[in-house]
Write a protein that holds these residues in place. Structure first.
Motif, PDB file in Angstrom:
ATOM      1  N   PHE A 322      31.841 -11.942   2.235  1.00 11.76           N
ATOM      2  CA  PHE A 322      33.085 -11.592   3.245  1.00 11.76           C
ATOM      3  C   PHE A 322      33.534 -10.158   3.072  1.00 11.76           C
ATOM      4  CE2 PHE A 322      33.979 -16.201   2.813  1.00 11.76           C
ATOM      5  CZ  PHE A 322      34.357 -16.415   4.656  1.00 11.76           C
ATOM      6  N   GLY A 323      33.561  -9.480   4.629  1.00 13.27           N
ATOM      7  CA  GLY A 323      33.754  -8.069   4.231  1.00 13.27           C
ATOM      8  C   GLY A 323      35.018  -7.697   4.637  1.00 13.27           C
ATOM      9  N   LEU A 324      35.892  -6.510   4.543  1.00 15.35           N
ATOM     10  CA  LEU A 324      36.901  -6.047   5.291  1.00 15.35           C
ATOM     11  C   LEU A 324      36.139  -4.845   6.363  1.00 15.35           C
ATOM     12  CD1 LEU A 324      39.258  -5.996   2.438  1.00 15.35           C
ATOM     13  CD2 LEU A 324      39.066  -7.557   3.975  1.00 15.35           C
ATOM     14  N   ARG A 325      37.530  -4.672   7.559  1.00 15.52           N
ATOM     15  CA  ARG A 325      36.859  -3.368   8.036  1.00 15.52           C
ATOM     16  C   ARG A 325      38.334  -3.248   8.736  1.00 15.52           C
ATOM     17  NH1 ARG A 325      33.878  -4.207  13.893  1.00 15.52           N
ATOM     18  NH2 ARG A 325      35.796  -4.867  14.683  1.00 15.52           N
ATOM     19  N   ALA A 326      38.846  -1.895   9.183  1.00 16.38           N
ATOM     20  CA  ALA A 326      39.758  -1.180   9.944  1.00 16.38           C
ATOM     21  C   ALA A 326      39.597  -0.803  11.115  1.00 16.38           C
ATOM     22  CB  ALA A 326      40.722  -1.150   8.355  1.00 16.38           C
ATOM     23  N   GLY A 327      40.045  -0.372  11.821  1.00 19.43           N
ATOM     24  CA  GLY A 327      39.795   0.098  13.429  1.00 19.43           C
ATOM     25  C   GLY A 327      40.942   1.170  13.570  1.00 19.43           C
ATOM     26  N   LEU A 328      40.929   2.082  14.464  1.00 18.49           N
ATOM     27  CA  LEU A 328      41.740   2.515  15.105  1.00 18.49           C
ATOM     28  C   LEU A 328      41.433   2.856  16.588  1.00 18.49           C
ATOM     29  CD1 LEU A 328      44.761   4.644  14.702  1.00 18.49           C
ATOM     30  CD2 LEU A 328      42.914   6.456  14.484  1.00 18.49           C
ATOM     31  N   ASN A 335      47.712   7.989  25.930  1.00 20.76           N
ATOM     32  CA  ASN A 335      48.163   8.621  24.274  1.00 20.76           C
ATOM     33  C   ASN A 335      48.436   6.969  23.663  1.00 20.76           C
ATOM     34  OD1 ASN A 335      47.330  10.955  25.736  1.00 20.76           O
ATOM     35  ND2 ASN A 335      49.348  11.955  25.688  1.00 20.76           N
ATOM     36  N   ALA A 336      48.424   5.919  23.849  1.00 25.20           N
ATOM     37  CA  ALA A 336      48.915   4.793  22.473  1.00 25.20           C
ATOM     38  C   ALA A 336      47.597   5.037  22.065  1.00 25.20           C
ATOM     39  CB  ALA A 336      49.289   4.238  23.466  1.00 25.20           C
ATOM     40  N   LEU A 337      48.058   4.416  21.030  1.00 26.86           N
ATOM     41  CA  LEU A 337      47.124   3.924  19.336  1.00 26.86           C
ATOM     42  C   LEU A 337      47.691   2.867  18.859  1.00 26.86           C
ATOM     43  CD1 LEU A 337      48.599   7.416  17.157  1.00 26.86           C
ATOM     44  CD2 LEU A 337      45.839   6.694  17.701  1.00 26.86           C
ATOM     45  N   GLY A 338      46.275   2.837  18.647  1.00 29.39           N
ATOM     46  CA  GLY A 338      46.095   0.662  18.078  1.00 29.39           C
ATOM     47  C   GLY A 338      45.395   0.767  17.502  1.00 29.39           C
ATOM     48  N   LEU A 339      45.782   0.353  16.197  1.00 28.75           N
ATOM     49  CA  LEU A 339      46.148  -0.644  14.656  1.00 28.75           C
ATOM     50  C   LEU A 339      44.948  -2.406  14.127  1.00 28.75           C
ATOM     51  CD1 LEU A 339      48.234   1.181  12.705  1.00 28.75           C
ATOM     52  CD2 LEU A 339      45.632   2.113  13.521  1.00 28.75           C
ATOM     53  N   LEU A 366      53.306  -2.462  23.542  1.00 23.20           N
ATOM     54  CA  LEU A 366      53.709  -3.758  24.045  1.00 23.20           C
ATOM     55  C   LEU A 366      55.132  -3.799  23.347  1.00 23.20           C
ATOM     56  CD1 LEU A 366      50.670  -5.770  23.022  1.00 23.20           C
ATOM     57  CD2 LEU A 366      51.161  -3.649  25.281  1.00 23.20           C
ATOM     58  N   ALA A 367      55.633  -5.171  24.195  1.00 23.52           N
ATOM     59  CA  ALA A 367      56.933  -5.476  23.540  1.00 23.52           C
ATOM     60  C   ALA A 367      56.809  -6.649  22.172  1.00 23.52           C
ATOM     61  CB  ALA A 367      57.109  -6.633  24.417  1.00 23.52           C
ATOM     62  N   ASN A 368      55.909  -7.860  22.518  1.00 19.90           N
ATOM     63  CA  ASN A 368      55.585  -7.699  20.671  1.00 19.90           C
ATOM     64  C   ASN A 368      54.464  -6.832  20.294  1.00 19.90           C
ATOM     65  OD1 ASN A 368      57.480 -10.233  21.052  1.00 19.90           O
ATOM     66  ND2 ASN A 368      55.995 -10.992  23.482  1.00 19.90           N
ATOM     67  N   PRO A 369      54.342  -5.889  19.647  1.00 26.33           N
ATOM     68  CA  PRO A 369      52.520  -5.593  20.004  1.00 26.33           C
ATOM     69  C   PRO A 369      52.252  -5.721  18.273  1.00 26.33           C
ATOM     70  CG  PRO A 369      55.405  -5.280  17.220  1.00 26.33           C
ATOM     71  CD  PRO A 369      55.570  -6.036  18.616  1.00 26.33           C
TER      72      PRO A 369
END
Length: 414
Positions: A322-328, A335-339, A366-369
């Motif tokens: 198994f591996g790991l990944r992080a994104g943006l 101009n909204a950011l999501g992680l 979002l209200a529930n981010p």
């Protein structure tokens, strides 16, 4: 208490067992009508006491502690106390306690005597075996002496027999045998000589002459010995004649020349070429665009508010495959950011490599981010570290709402 203790103890022992035996033992110093005669004779018959060598009892003498201990010791050996009354056994045991040290010494002496008797029996058996062996040896020696005497008589008769003038004497026969042995030795040292067959014929003639002369000898013992020697010489001559013939045949035939053996040519060693494994690329960077598909926005799928620029960094294998990944993600319109963060599993490293992953996404607008998301996609490894990817991203929001997005772009693998 000191006088006549032996008679008193004998009477008490006889009274304990209740029956007096008939008088069979006579002591010179005990008259016929004596009051303790039957008790003494009963004790003697039971083996508890013995008289003196002069056939006297000496009942008036004091009884020593050793004599009393001997009486009790013999009493215990007879096993007569087993059938006696309890008061009788008690009286005997009390008397035995008074002479217990002497009784123990007597038991020790008895055990030592038994061991000595056993040792003497073993020594006696060994001596008997030696005597039997000596008798057998003497018998064999006597037989040998008889045979030796018979042989000496035969020798004397042979020595006294008159010598016959005709024929060779034993000394001459021995000299001729010595000559034959020398000739045989010469034949063995020179097997290829041309005169070997003639010598063999001459030896046979001489042997025939010796046999004829030996037959005429009157002394049978010497003739038998000479015949045995002649037979041995005849066998040796026959063997030597065969060896001479074999050597002559070998000398006439040319020796075969050794054929050269072909030498094996060294073969070049062929080593299998191991396939070159592609380099392992574990770290990757990606960039591309992301779109929302379900639910479809009002302005359409390709509306600017539905278009995000996406970037990622990941490791294909961290533990257990198994591996790991992080994104943006960055929305150009709002101009909204999501992680986002994923736990990934990649399958294979060929031209097309599938992968799956599950994770979470954080969108502050979002209200529930925070909501759950997944990734199902393919890597297209074109050449070197450069490749393309395309994947679908289902999402799971609170309240049972689900959605679907898509993402595509390129990757750099390191």
């Amino acid at each position: 208490m000191l006088k006549s203790r032996l008679a008193i103890i004998s009477f008490v022992l006889a009274t304990f067992f209740g029956v007096f035996a008939s008088a069979q033992t006579q002591f010179r110093d005990i008259p016929a009508g004596h009051w303790a005669r039957q008790a003494v004779e009963f004790a003697v018959q039971c083996g508890l006491i013995e008289g003196f060598p002069d056939a006297t009892f000496r009942g008036n003498q004091n009884l020593t502690r050793y004599q009393a201990a001997l009486i009790f010791f013999r009493l215990y050996q007879t096993n007569r106390l087993e059938n006696a009354r309890p008061e009788c056994r008690l009286a005997v045991e009390r008397g035995a306690q008074e002479v217990a040290p002497e009784l123990q010494q007597l038991q020790q002496r008895f055990a030592a005597l038994e061991r000595t008797s056993q040792d003497q029996a073993g020594k006696l058996a060994a001596l008997e075996a030696e005597v039997r062996q000596a008798i057998e040896t003497s018998q064999r020696v006597a037989a040998l002496q008889e045979r030796l005497a018979a042989l000496e008589q035969q020798i004397q008769r042979l020595a006294q027999a008159p010598a016959q003038p005709a024929g060779p004497t034993p000394a001459e026969l021995q000299a001729r045998i010595a000559v034959l042995e020398q000739q045989i030795q010469r034949l063995s040292q020179a097997p290829a000589a041309p005169t070997a067959p003639q010598d063999a014929v001459a030896l046979e003639r001489r042997i025939a002459t010796l046999e004829e002369q030996i037959r005429n000898r009157p002394d049978a013992a010497r003739v038998a010995a000479l015949e045995e020697q002649v037979r041995a010489l005849s066998n040796q001559v026959t063997t030597l004649q065969g060896q001479v013939n074999e050597l002559r045949q070998q000398a006439q035939q040319p020796a075969p020349q050794p054929q050269p053996q072909p030498q094996p040519q060294p073969q070049p060693e062929v080593r299998p070429v191991a396939p070159v494994a592609p380099p392992t690329r574990n770290l990757y960077f990606g960039a591309g665009a992301a779109l929302g598909i379900i639910p479809q926005p009002a302005g359409g799928i390709f509306d600017s508010s539905n278009l995000n620029i996406s970037g990622m960094v990941g490791v294909r294998e961290v533990f257990l495959g198994f591996g790991l990944r992080a994104g943006l993600d960055y929305n150009l319109s709002t101009n909204a950011l999501g992680l986002e963060a994923y736990l990934m599993r990649h399958f294979g490293s060929g031209l097309i490599s599938p992968y799956v992953g599950v994770g979470a996404r954080f969108l502050p607008a979002l209200a529930n981010p925070i909501y759950g998301t997944a990734a199902v996609g393919l890597d297209l490894n074109l050449f070197g570290p450069l490749g393309l990817f395309v994947e679908g991203n289902p999402r799971f929001e609170s309240g049972g709402n689900v959605g679907l997005g898509a993402r595509a772009g390129f990757k750099l693998n390191f």
